[in-house]
Structure formats: C-alpha cells, structure tokens
Design a protein around this motif. Structure first.
Motif, PDB file in Angstrom:
ATOM      1  N   SER A  89      59.676  21.986  49.804  1.00 54.35           N
ATOM      2  CA  SER A  89      60.456  23.410  50.346  1.00 54.35           C
ATOM      3  C   SER A  89      61.556  22.616  51.532  1.00 54.35           C
ATOM      4  N   LEU A  90      62.429  23.647  52.230  1.00 50.36           N
ATOM      5  CA  LEU A  90      63.205  22.856  53.231  1.00 50.36           C
ATOM      6  C   LEU A  90      62.620  23.736  54.631  1.00 50.36           C
ATOM      7  N   ALA A  91      62.062  23.558  55.967  1.00 58.30           N
ATOM      8  CA  ALA A  91      61.107  24.436  56.400  1.00 58.30           C
ATOM      9  C   ALA A  91      62.191  23.882  58.012  1.00 58.30           C
ATOM     10  N   ARG A  92      62.287  25.484  58.979  1.00 59.02           N
ATOM     11  CA  ARG A  92      62.490  25.055  60.959  1.00 59.02           C
ATOM     12  C   ARG A  92      62.108  25.635  61.746  1.00 59.02           C
ATOM     13  N   ALA A  93      61.700  24.779  62.335  1.00 52.76           N
ATOM     14  CA  ALA A  93      60.668  24.896  63.314  1.00 52.76           C
ATOM     15  C   ALA A  93      61.277  25.864  64.331  1.00 52.76           C
ATOM     16  N   GLU A  94      60.066  26.647  64.825  1.00 51.92           N
ATOM     17  CA  GLU A  94      60.598  27.680  65.720  1.00 51.92           C
ATOM     18  C   GLU A  94      59.900  27.485  67.277  1.00 51.92           C
ATOM     19  N   GLU A  95      59.167  26.987  67.282  1.00 52.67           N
ATOM     20  CA  GLU A  95      58.580  26.165  68.375  1.00 52.67           C
ATOM     21  C   GLU A  95      58.467  24.082  68.397  1.00 52.67           C
ATOM     22  N   ASP A  96      58.386  24.019  69.937  1.00 52.45           N
ATOM     23  CA  ASP A  96      58.014  22.313  69.861  1.00 52.45           C
ATOM     24  C   ASP A  96      56.481  21.968  69.119  1.00 52.45           C
ATOM     25  N   ALA A 112      52.159  15.544  68.555  1.00 50.79           N
ATOM     26  CA  ALA A 112      51.646  15.143  67.795  1.00 50.79           C
ATOM     27  C   ALA A 112      51.120  14.928  68.363  1.00 50.79           C
ATOM     28  N   SER A 113      49.611  15.115  67.822  1.00 51.50           N
ATOM     29  CA  SER A 113      48.006  14.648  68.822  1.00 51.50           C
ATOM     30  C   SER A 113      47.139  13.651  68.171  1.00 51.50           C
ATOM     31  N   ASP A 114      48.327  12.773  66.890  1.00 60.41           N
ATOM     32  CA  ASP A 114      47.945  11.563  67.298  1.00 60.41           C
ATOM     33  C   ASP A 114      48.739  11.479  66.044  1.00 60.41           C
ATOM     34  N   CYS A 115      48.557   9.626  65.056  1.00 62.49           N
ATOM     35  CA  CYS A 115      49.884   9.241  64.513  1.00 62.49           C
ATOM     36  C   CYS A 115      49.652   9.998  62.741  1.00 62.49           C
ATOM     37  N   ARG A 116      48.604  10.305  62.424  1.00 61.85           N
ATOM     38  CA  ARG A 116      48.138  11.175  61.418  1.00 61.85           C
ATOM     39  C   ARG A 116      50.117  12.685  61.160  1.00 61.85           C
ATOM     40  N   PHE A 117      49.890  12.595  62.769  1.00 60.53           N
ATOM     41  CA  PHE A 117      50.879  13.836  63.032  1.00 60.53           C
ATOM     42  C   PHE A 117      52.665  13.774  63.073  1.00 60.53           C
ATOM     43  N   ILE A 118      53.569  14.232  63.127  1.00 56.21           N
ATOM     44  CA  ILE A 118      54.780  13.983  63.785  1.00 56.21           C
ATOM     45  C   ILE A 118      55.446  15.085  64.799  1.00 56.21           C
ATOM     46  N   ASN A 119      55.847  14.540  66.057  1.00 52.24           N
ATOM     47  CA  ASN A 119      56.944  15.931  66.851  1.00 52.24           C
ATOM     48  C   ASN A 119      57.911  16.983  66.004  1.00 52.24           C
ATOM     49  N   ILE A 120      57.922  18.020  66.500  1.00 51.48           N
ATOM     50  CA  ILE A 120      58.808  18.125  65.803  1.00 51.48           C
ATOM     51  C   ILE A 120      59.203  18.645  67.472  1.00 51.48           C
ATOM     52  N   LYS A 121      60.484  19.404  67.468  1.00 49.78           N
ATOM     53  CA  LYS A 121      61.242  20.374  68.034  1.00 49.78           C
ATOM     54  C   LYS A 121      62.244  21.867  67.273  1.00 49.78           C
ATOM     55  N   LYS A 122      62.031  22.422  68.421  1.00 49.09           N
ATOM     56  CA  LYS A 122      62.882  24.140  67.964  1.00 49.09           C
ATOM     57  C   LYS A 122      63.932  23.757  67.891  1.00 49.09           C
ATOM     58  N   GLY A 123      64.020  24.308  66.034  1.00 48.42           N
ATOM     59  CA  GLY A 123      65.657  24.567  65.787  1.00 48.42           C
ATOM     60  C   GLY A 123      65.121  23.210  64.531  1.00 48.42           C
ATOM     61  N   GLN A 124      64.268  22.615  64.807  1.00 46.25           N
ATOM     62  CA  GLN A 124      65.239  21.180  63.797  1.00 46.25           C
ATOM     63  C   GLN A 124      64.604  21.523  62.427  1.00 46.25           C
ATOM     64  N   LEU A 142      53.878  27.189  62.879  1.00 43.13           N
ATOM     65  CA  LEU A 142      55.122  26.926  63.288  1.00 43.13           C
ATOM     66  C   LEU A 142      56.912  26.832  63.472  1.00 43.13           C
ATOM     67  N   VAL A 143      56.605  27.172  62.314  1.00 42.63           N
ATOM     68  CA  VAL A 143      57.685  27.131  60.852  1.00 42.63           C
ATOM     69  C   VAL A 143      58.123  27.301  60.182  1.00 42.63           C
ATOM     70  N   SER A 144      59.004  28.056  59.937  1.00 40.30           N
ATOM     71  CA  SER A 144      59.108  29.182  58.665  1.00 40.30           C
ATOM     72  C   SER A 144      60.161  28.536  57.623  1.00 40.30           C
ATOM     73  N   GLU A 145      59.664  28.536  56.343  1.00 39.44           N
ATOM     74  CA  GLU A 145      60.350  27.903  55.581  1.00 39.44           C
ATOM     75  C   GLU A 145      61.824  28.583  54.552  1.00 39.44           C
ATOM     76  N   GLN A 146      62.874  28.197  54.773  1.00 38.48           N
ATOM     77  CA  GLN A 146      64.176  28.604  54.789  1.00 38.48           C
ATOM     78  C   GLN A 146      64.847  28.455  53.520  1.00 38.48           C
ATOM     79  N   ALA A 192      52.642  18.543  55.309  1.00 35.57           N
ATOM     80  CA  ALA A 192      53.033  17.541  55.520  1.00 35.57           C
ATOM     81  C   ALA A 192      54.611  17.123  54.865  1.00 35.57           C
ATOM     82  N   GLY A 193      55.735  16.930  55.964  1.00 36.80           N
ATOM     83  CA  GLY A 193      56.336  17.037  56.220  1.00 36.80           C
ATOM     84  C   GLY A 193      57.336  15.646  56.678  1.00 36.80           C
ATOM     85  N   SER A 194      58.760  15.434  57.228  1.00 30.97           N
ATOM     86  CA  SER A 194      59.762  14.519  57.099  1.00 30.97           C
ATOM     87  C   SER A 194      61.112  15.709  58.340  1.00 30.97           C
ATOM     88  N   VAL A 195      61.404  14.799  59.327  1.00 30.19           N
ATOM     89  CA  VAL A 195      61.928  15.617  59.901  1.00 30.19           C
ATOM     90  C   VAL A 195      63.818  15.391  59.097  1.00 30.19           C
TER      91      VAL A 195
END
Length: 125
Positions: A45-52, A55-67, A108-112, A86-89
């Motif tokens: 799916s494609l999701a949109r970040a609702e909040e920033d 990442a707490s460690d190397c397994r996670f990715i940073n996301i920004k609101k609206g991304q 923190l995301v909603s599926e679009q 799990a996903g990619s920006v």
C-alpha cells in the motif's frame, strides 16, 4: 623508526584478525510479518505520515508529516510490542532517502491506497 612501523603494522594486523568491537544484539520486533509475496518485495500500500517520527535505531526510518511511504510488510503484533510496518519514503523532496527501507509505527500513518492484500505470513529474520 623502522621498528615502530613494524610494531604498528603488527598491532593493526592483530586488530583486524581479532576485532575489539562487536555488534550489538537487538531484540526482534516480531516473529512474523504479513506480505503480498514470499520475499516481501511487492508494495502492499501507499501510506501518508500523519506525524513526524525520528528513528530510534538503524532498523527504523525517519518520516515527516505529509510524507508518502511505500509499505512492503506489516509486522504481526506480539504481546507488549508496538505495531510496525516496513516501507520506504516516496517523493522528489525525499530523494536522498528514497530506496531506504525501514520500520515505522503504523499508528502514525494512514493508508491512502491498497495495491494488494498482505495475505502471506512470513517469518522475520
């Protein structure tokens, strides 16, 4: 002077064959994940970040609101654990992060848009 060089080379050689630094063990986030295929390479799916999210460690990715984020797998929630996907920006303004796959909290995301159902249960490694 030559003896010092030999000593440095010897110490470096020993350091390379017996490293002083070892990896850090990290607990698994889950034992199973849901994917669209056995290798978890097809987009679910494609999701949109609702909040920033930072990442707490190397397994996670940073996301920004609206991304926008391509989702490849969804971890099966276990006792006392959060629910992670799990996903990619996605997007031109995030070009330097495109292709980086990592986990992020699903809360923190909603599926679009759902491309295909995640109906394959795959063990995590």
């Amino acid at each position: 002077m030559t003896q010092h060089v030999y000593l440095v080379v010897l110490l470096l050689s020993l350091g390379l064959t017996h490293p002083l630094v070892t990896g850090i063990f990290m607990d698994k986030l889950a034992s199973k994940k849901l994917c669209a295929d056995d290798d978890c390479v097809y987009t679910i799916s494609l999701a949109r970040a609702e909040e920033d999210y930072n990442a707490s460690d190397c397994r996670f990715i940073n996301i920004k609101k609206g991304q926008l984020i391509y989702v490849y797998s969804k971890l099966v929630k276990e006792k006392d654990s959060g629910e992670f996907w799990a996903g990619s920006v996605y997007g031109e303004q995030y070009e330097d992060h495109m292709g980086t796959v990592g986990y992020f909290p699903s809360s923190l995301v909603s599926e679009q848009h759902v491309y295909q159902e995640a109906n394959k249960t795959v063990p995590t490694t």
